[in-house]
Design an enzyme around this catalytic site. Structure first.
Site: not given
Ligand code: ATP
Ligand code: MN
Length: 538
Positions: A239, A60, A201, A323, A258, A243-244, A221
């Site tokens: 980010s 973004r 978004k 992604r 999300d 979360k995911t 969020h």
């Molecule tokens: P966005 O808001 O951009 O979608 P998000 O909060 O959903 O971000 P994730 O997509 O879950 O974030 O990304 C977390 C990244 O960190 C993943 O690539 C995951 O494999 C990695 N990672 C490594 N160690 C950990 C951990 N201990 N806990 C969570 N994620 C981890």
């Molecule tokens: Mn996510």
């Protein structure tokens, strides 16, 4: 006749100013996938997923996100460098230019909606220049039934023209790309960028204004899932904090990854109908559900593949922000509809690259409010070649770029809801352990999952003085034991093997918290201010 499989369906766009009828309405994802391949706009991965490149933008562009400042928004929006005002007349002129641009283009139209709870439902029409962007809309928004499509009256319209380039000097934009929300005309106008995240978004930001202002409902969020006992958990975080990743759990039903609302009928509902996962370093072993969701119907963005279509998830030569989007039904264990009861546990996820926050700690209500307003995570910024240093990053409500109102509005609503629902709030550091970025390592995903499971199973839920150690700098309650996690991992200081360096770095972070919080002090009660760190560097 099944509209979703019908490739010949069209629709008039005259009301938007589009005169031609080269308009594909409600194409199936399969058909959009095929059209993308035919037009050489993408490739098929060996998994069957479509792989596309989003072009110049692979993320973004927050500095190019505007809100039209008019009668609806002037007094409500928290204007500044996050919510940048745009004049209504300029919007109308730019809208007409974008429409003129689209008037000789083949177009793809999708009717869909946001909000799984139908009391809050927002019907949306997405008009895309590119077929794969339209497939993204299919994946990410909620798909109406055929019956619902018969009398579909879109409330909001997303107009998405990645190939259009604005002329900043006449159009009032900052540069050639823009994402502009108009709450009076109910339009999200996106141009000059093919990054699909702008589409989802854009609608998220619209809901983050509409739900609290008009429906007294809290938008968040966060991701959400539900256990076999019906216990909902939600995960806030910026980010890349997890979360995911963490909401996708074989033993719990996914509600969403999300964007959610917390309504006044004691329920949490997903805004979306799909997930948008980061795939950097994705492995089948660590994240089997997300890995398995990458199949026909999914869209991979900006990944590198070999001749045979095998993706190298470690290759970040286009971007770190690779992604995949997929409809939520690509995940085996999902809650239908995407609604859960009041959460029992709330997790604030942070990827602390300083490596000083405990991997899990329990927050008091004051601390929960303080950390929600602060919205801390850290980025690792490359400076000179080989030198990387953590940079604290604060984003109010763990999502400031999408929050049109003052953070205090969301924080007040959340605090009230947390008190009424009697939730436990946990701060989870998914970032570094054993030292800062460059010295320590990222917390093992299996440990983070074990800590979260321990909370959800009630193994950490009881607050007894002996079971916790109060962190001397941050004041949070750090559990001494956790099933499935080596005890020394629970204490960040212990993992450093250098007390002095640890405290020096911890103070660097507590000072950054204090500095950031200054702008909220006038809005925060004494009780909330007490939730901040207990000690600072002098
Ligand atoms: P966005 O808001 O951009 O979608 P998000 O909060 O959903 O971000 P994730 O997509 O879950 O974030 O990304 C977390 C990244 O960190 C993943 O690539 C995951 O494999 C990695 N990672 C490594 N160690 C950990 C951990 N201990 N806990 C969570 N994620 C981890
Ligand atoms: Mn996510």
């Amino acid at each position: 006749m099944n509209i979703s499989e019908n490739s010949a369906s069209t629709i008039s766009l005259k009301e938007y100013g589009i005169e031609h009828d080269n308009v594909h309405y409600q194409l199936s994802p399969r058909k959009l996938h095929d059209i993308t391949l035919e037009k050489a706009m993408g490739n098929e991965a060996s998994s069957g997923a479509l792989a596309i490149n989003t072009g110049e933008f692979t993320g973004r562009s927050p500095m190019d996100r505007f809100i039209v400042k008019d009668g609806v928004t002037t007094d409500e929006v928290w204007w500044g460098d996050i919510n940048i005002p745009f004049e209504p007349e300029k919007f109308d002129r730019l809208y007409d230019k974008v429409i003129a641009y689209l008037n000789d283009k083949e177009l793809f139209v999708r009717d869909c909606y946001a909000c799984a709870d139908h009391n809050y439902r927002m019907d949306i029409r997405v008009i895309n220049e590119y077929p794969w962007s339209n497939q993204f809309a299919y994946n990410m928004f909620i798909r109406p039934t055929l019956e619902e499509l018969k009398h579909f009256e879109p409330e909001w319209t997303v107009i998405n023209a990645p190939g259009f380039k604005a002329d900043a000097s006449v159009d009032g934009t900052r540069q050639h790309n823009f994402a502009i929300l108009n709450f009076t005309r109910k339009i999200a106008l996106i141009g000059g960028t093919g990054y699909t995240g702008e589409i989802k978004k854009g609608i998220f930001s619209a809901l983050n204004f509409i739900l609290p202002v008009q429906k007294n409902t809290l938008p968040m969020h966060c991701s959400a899932n539900v256990g076999t006992n019906g216990d909902t958990a939600i995960f806030f975080g910026l980010s890349g904090t997890g979360k995911t990743t963490l909401s996708t759990d074989a033993n719990r039903k996914l509600i969403g990854d999300d964007e959610h609302g917390w309504n006044n009928e004691n329920a949490v509902f997903n805004f979306e109908g799909g997930c948008y996962a980061k795939v950097i370093n994705l492995s089948e072993e660590n994240e089997p559900e997300i890995f398995g969701a990458i199949k026909k119907g999914a869209i991979l963005e900006n990944v590198i593949m070999d001749e045979a279509g095998n993706v190298d998830f470690a290759d970040t030569s286009i971007t770190q922000n690779t992604r995949v989007s997929y409809p939520i039904y690509h995940i085996p264990n999902v809650q239908r509809p995407s609604i859960g009861k009041n959460p029992k546990n709330i997790f604030f996820l942070t990827a602390d690259a300083f490596g000083v926050l405990p991997p899990i700690s329990k927050l008091t209500p004051s601390q929960a409010a303080y950390h929600f307003i602060s919205g801390y995570t850290a980025k690792v910024a490359g400076t000179e070649a080989g030198v990387v240093e953590p940079v604290p990053s604060f984003s109010a409500c763990f999502g400031a770029p999408f929050m049109p109102l003052h953070p205090a509005k969301y924080a007040e609503m959340l605090s009230k809801k947390m008190t009424n629902a009697g939730v436990n709030v946990w701060l989870v550091n998914t970032g570094w352990t054993g030292g800062p970025y460059g010295v320590g390592t990222r917390m093992k995903l299996k440990y983070t999952r074990a800590m979260i499971n321990a909370v959800l199973n009630g193994d950490l839920g009881l607050y007894s003085y002996d079971a916790y150690h109060i962190h001397s700098v941050f004041g949070v309650a750090q559990p001494r034991e956790c099933p499935g996690v080596p005890t020394d991992v629970l204490s960040p200081r212990t993992t450093w093997n250098d007390d002095e360096a640890y405290y020096r770095t911890a103070f660097k972070l507590s000072n950054a918290f204090r500095e950031n919080f200054k702008k909220f002090e006038a809005f925060a009660s004494e009780e909330i201010r007490r939730g901040g760190p207990q000690r600072y560097a002098y």
